[in-house]
Design a protein around this motif. Structure first.
Motif, short mmCIF file in Angstrom:
data_model
loop_
_atom_site.label_atom_id
_atom_site.label_comp_id
_atom_site.label_asym_id
_atom_site.label_seq_id
_atom_site.Cartn_x
_atom_site.Cartn_y
_atom_site.Cartn_z
N GLY A 36 0.79 -1.22 0.00
CA GLY A 36 0.00 0.00 0.00
C GLY A 36 0.82 1.27 0.00
N LYS A 37 2.10 1.20 -0.41
CA LYS A 37 2.96 2.38 -0.39
C LYS A 37 3.01 3.01 -1.78
CE LYS A 37 5.96 0.74 3.33
NZ LYS A 37 7.35 0.44 3.74
N PRO A 38 2.95 4.34 -1.87
CA PRO A 38 3.13 5.00 -3.18
C PRO A 38 4.58 4.91 -3.63
CG PRO A 38 2.90 6.63 -1.43
CD PRO A 38 2.66 5.30 -0.79
N VAL A 39 4.77 4.87 -4.93
CA VAL A 39 6.11 4.65 -5.50
C VAL A 39 6.32 5.64 -6.65
CG1 VAL A 39 7.66 2.99 -6.61
CG2 VAL A 39 5.96 2.19 -4.94
N PHE A 40 7.52 6.21 -6.70
CA PHE A 40 7.92 7.05 -7.84
C PHE A 40 9.14 6.41 -8.47
CE2 PHE A 40 10.39 10.46 -9.81
CZ PHE A 40 9.42 11.09 -10.59
N GLY A 71 5.20 9.74 2.10
CA GLY A 71 5.72 8.37 2.23
C GLY A 71 5.99 7.70 0.90
N VAL A 72 6.37 8.48 -0.11
CA VAL A 72 6.62 7.92 -1.44
C VAL A 72 8.01 7.29 -1.46
CG1 VAL A 72 6.85 8.43 -3.89
CG2 VAL A 72 5.13 9.64 -2.52
N VAL A 73 8.07 6.04 -1.90
CA VAL A 73 9.35 5.34 -2.04
C VAL A 73 9.93 5.68 -3.41
CG1 VAL A 73 10.52 3.12 -2.04
CG2 VAL A 73 8.56 3.50 -0.52
N ASP A 90 -3.23 2.14 -5.41
CA ASP A 90 -3.89 1.26 -6.36
C ASP A 90 -4.18 2.07 -7.62
OD1 ASP A 90 -5.98 2.92 -5.71
OD2 ASP A 90 -7.02 1.44 -4.47
N GLY A 91 -4.70 1.40 -8.63
CA GLY A 91 -5.04 2.08 -9.87
C GLY A 91 -3.84 2.25 -10.78
#
Length: 708
Positions: free
Chosen positions: A614-618, A650-652, A686-687
């Motif tokens: 559930g972590k956002p990622v760039f 909290g973007v990884v 998600d998405g």
């Protein structure tokens, strides 16, 4: 009111017409051997060169001729589609087998990966003839259903019928059946395969493959649909004679087979080989597979595929913007000198502009043709692929060093080259302009301008002629500003007349060349480490010494020869140091994911794990030789406000370094519909991911983060 009496002659004419049509009505209603739609031409065909013999076999089949760009599907259609189905009606005792499927091809459709066929196709079916067959004719009926797709998908079907004479040879379609037989995957008796399954995916290990396959990229087609993810990048490698591949599982799967069959195709060369393997391990429960990466999802900024017209327009605009990229500045400085030297000669300016345009366009086409040919051979390559080779970087660095030294007045080509070559530029100025265009393309390829990414990503999925047209449009766009200026009479009046200022300007233009060399040496440092960069500097130093020794006027013959020998020995020593260093592992080079950095190295598995948590990622898809990438890295992606926003949400941060060739990154880029870097993907929990522009701004990144 009574009806008027019908004319007797009209009645007789109508009755006569019906009598004439009556014999034809049954035949009009009866099915034949051919069905034609706007998308395909389908025909029921047979192959019985010895006639129909009791106790023997014959072949039936459905021949499908697709209209351009339409396709139908294999037994495992991939992420979408339906396989073609055949339902036979035969006399009692006849047994029709399954379709003997030819080797499929991969059909990328936006973010999806399908398996199927284009062009001409024959689906053969083996039929057993009963021992007691003695009829003179074999009546065959077929109901076929197929899904044909292009930009849209159309379900189609046909009713076919064919009466085959049993006592005579039936071989009119013999060549088509032989071609279909040759396209079947072949069984490999020497191959041994085993597989294990885990949450990370299916890991397949195969040994005993043909020796000529060693080291080649192999395409993997699972026959079971819906079990594995077809679009996600796969990790494959050779370890001696053993080939291993890890394939992600489908998060929509229902089955958990203990055994599977698959088709392997080496280097894009059909027909490939068919293998079977048992699967050890426990299948994860459905729905627990880590979330897929971008290749399986439509990116938020690219849900609609480009058409050819839009790709040509985007390539033209992107090529024009490419002139504003820093990697093109050094070559444009040469064109400024050319403009100034021909300011009073409109004809020379116009011809020079046309020759430069020809050099740019032809170079783009040649580079694109090489890229497409290598990709067709199974190589995982993208735009800028030549700069993934340290040897190419070194050659460019040497070329720009020599050009810079010449502009600075360190040597003159007339003192180094034979007179016939030294005067070539002055005797053939059009050739000089054409070669300047070639040089411009060589140094422009590290840059990706706005509009280029989508058009080039779409181009590599097109047929070769259309793909080359997109690259030609890119070249025309790049040459267009200079061509327009050379054909505009008013420009010559804006330039100062030739004079002493040109000598100073020529020396000034040496510095952009040397700046380019600094950048190329830094790229080598990223690819081959500090030893590779130092060795390249030694080679450039030796070249500079040789150029000075041989090209500076006033040095005596004996001294020139002695200096030349010393320089040649120094060059040989430097090359003996440099070339081995280029083969050093990329791990020795400075990488973007080192300890202490906010960035981690990218991998498809790491993205899946983070998204499952559930972590956002760039993800920053980058390369050391990509000037646009480095500009973004040191400006927007180093901005304190942007980094603070990343941390607050909290973007990884992951960095996919494409400086050296990496098939996994190439496949991930293809999943976005891209074929080069930079590419920036921002994943929410998600998405679909958001794809950001090639030239990042602080506002664009912060707005994208706000939409998470």
């Amino acid at each position: 009111m009574s009806r008027p009496a019908r004319s007797p002659m009209r009645f007789l004419r109508s009755l006569f017409a019906l009598l004439l049509l009556a014999p034809a009505l049954p035949s009009l209603a009866a099915p034949g051997a051919l069905v034609t739609t706007e998308q395909v031409r389908a025909e029921l065909v047979a192959h019985a060169p010895q006639g129909i013999v009791a106790g023997q076999t014959l072949w039936l089949g459905l021949a499908i001729d697709h209209k351009p760009h339409w396709h139908t599907y294999w037994k495992n259609p991939g992420d979408s589609g339906l396989p073609t189905t055949l339902q036979w009606t035969l006399p009692e005792g006849f047994k029709a087998g399954e379709i003997d499927w030819p080797t499929p091809q991969r059909l990328p459709i936006g973010p999806l990966m399908n398996h199927g066929y284009e062009g001409k196709l024959l689906l053969p079916v083996r039929v057993e003839v009963p021992a007691g067959f003695s009829a003179d004719t074999l009546p065959v009926k077929l109901r076929a259903d197929w899904l044909v797709c292009k930009d849209v998908c159309i379900p189609e079907s046909g009713e076919f019928a064919l009466d085959i004479p049993a006592r005579s040879a039936w071989s009119a379609q013999g060549a088509a059946f032989e071609a279909a037989f040759a396209a079947r995957p072949q069984a490999l008796a020497s191959a041994k395969a085993s597989a294990t399954v885990s949450g990370a995916g299916l890991t397949l290990e195969v040994s005993g493959l043909p020796a000529e396959w060693a080291g080649k990229a192999i395409e993997f087609f699972p026959e079971a649909p819906g079990v594995l993810d077809n679009a996600l990048p796969r990790r494959a490698n050779w370890d001696g004679p053993r080939w291993t591949i890890q394939v992600p599982l489908s998060d929509q799967r229902i089955d958990a087979p203990s055994r599977m069959d698959a088709v392997l195709v080496a280097g894009g060369n059909e027909p490939g080989a068919r293998i079977g393997f048992d699967i050890a391990g426990s299948w994860p429960a459905a729905g627990t597979t880590p979330a897929p990466v971008a290749a399986t999802e439509p990116a938020a900024t690219s849900t609609a595929p480009l058409g050819l017209g839009a790709a040509l327009l985007f390539a033209l605009i992107g090529g024009a913007i490419l002139n504003l990229m820093p990697c093109v500045f050094p070559v444009l400085s040469l064109k400024v000198i050319g403009f100034a030297s021909h300011a009073d000669d409109r004809r020379a300016l116009a011809l020079g502009g046309l020759a430069y345009t020809a050099g740019v366009v032809l170079s783009f086409i040649a580079l694109a043709a090489l890229l497409l040919a290598l990709r067709a051979g199974g190589e995982q390559l993208g735009w800028g692929f030549q700069l993934q080779s340290p040897a190419v970087i070194a050659v460019l660095a040497a070329l720009f060093t020599l050009i810079g030294l010449n502009l600075a007045g360190v040597f003159e080509f007339g003192s180094v080259l034979p007179s016939s070559l030294a005067t070539l530029r002055s005797r053939h100025p059009l050739v000089d302009s054409l070669l300047t265009g070639v040089l411009a393309v060589a140094v422009a390829s590290p840059c990706t301008a706005p509009f280029m990414g989508a058009s080039l990503g779409f181009a590599v999925t097109l047929p070769p002629v259309q793909a080359l047209a997109v690259f030609a449009a890119l070249g025309l766009g790049m040459a267009l500003p200079y061509l327009a200026a050379s054909l505009w009479p008013g420009l010559a009046r804006l330039l100062p007349r030739p004079g002493a200022w040109m000598v100073r300007f020529k020396v000034l233009m040496a510095f952009p060349m040397f700046a380019t060399v600094v950048w190329l040496v830094w790229v080598i440092g990223q690819q081959a480490g500090i030893d590779g960069a130092a060795a390249l500097l030694a080679v450039l130093l030796a070249l500079a010494f040789i150029a000075w020794a041989l090209g500076t006027p006033g040095i005596g013959g004996i001294a020139r020869a002695a200096f030349g020998v010393v320089g040649a020995l120094g060059l040989a020593a430097a090359l003996s140091w440099m070339l081995p260093s280029f083969h050093a592992s990329a791990a020795t080079a400075t990488r973007s994911g080192e300890a202490g950095s906010a960035w981690e190295p990218w991998s498809e598995q790491r993205v899946a794990e983070l998204r499952a948590a559930g972590k956002p990622v760039f993800v920053d898809f980058t390369a050391a030789w990509c000037v646009t990438c480095q500009f973004n890295k040191r400006s927007t992606l180093a901005d304190p406000a942007v980094m603070a926003d990343f941390a607050a949400r909290g973007v990884v941060l992951l960095r996919a370094d494409w400086t050296r060739r990496d098939p996994a990154i190439t496949a991930a880029l293809a999943g976005f519909g891209r074929n080069g870097v930079p590419v920036y993907a921002l994943y929410g929990s998600d998405g679909a991911p958001q794809l950001l522009g090639e030239i990042l701004s602080v506002r664009e990144v912060r707005d994208a983060l706000a939409r998470l």
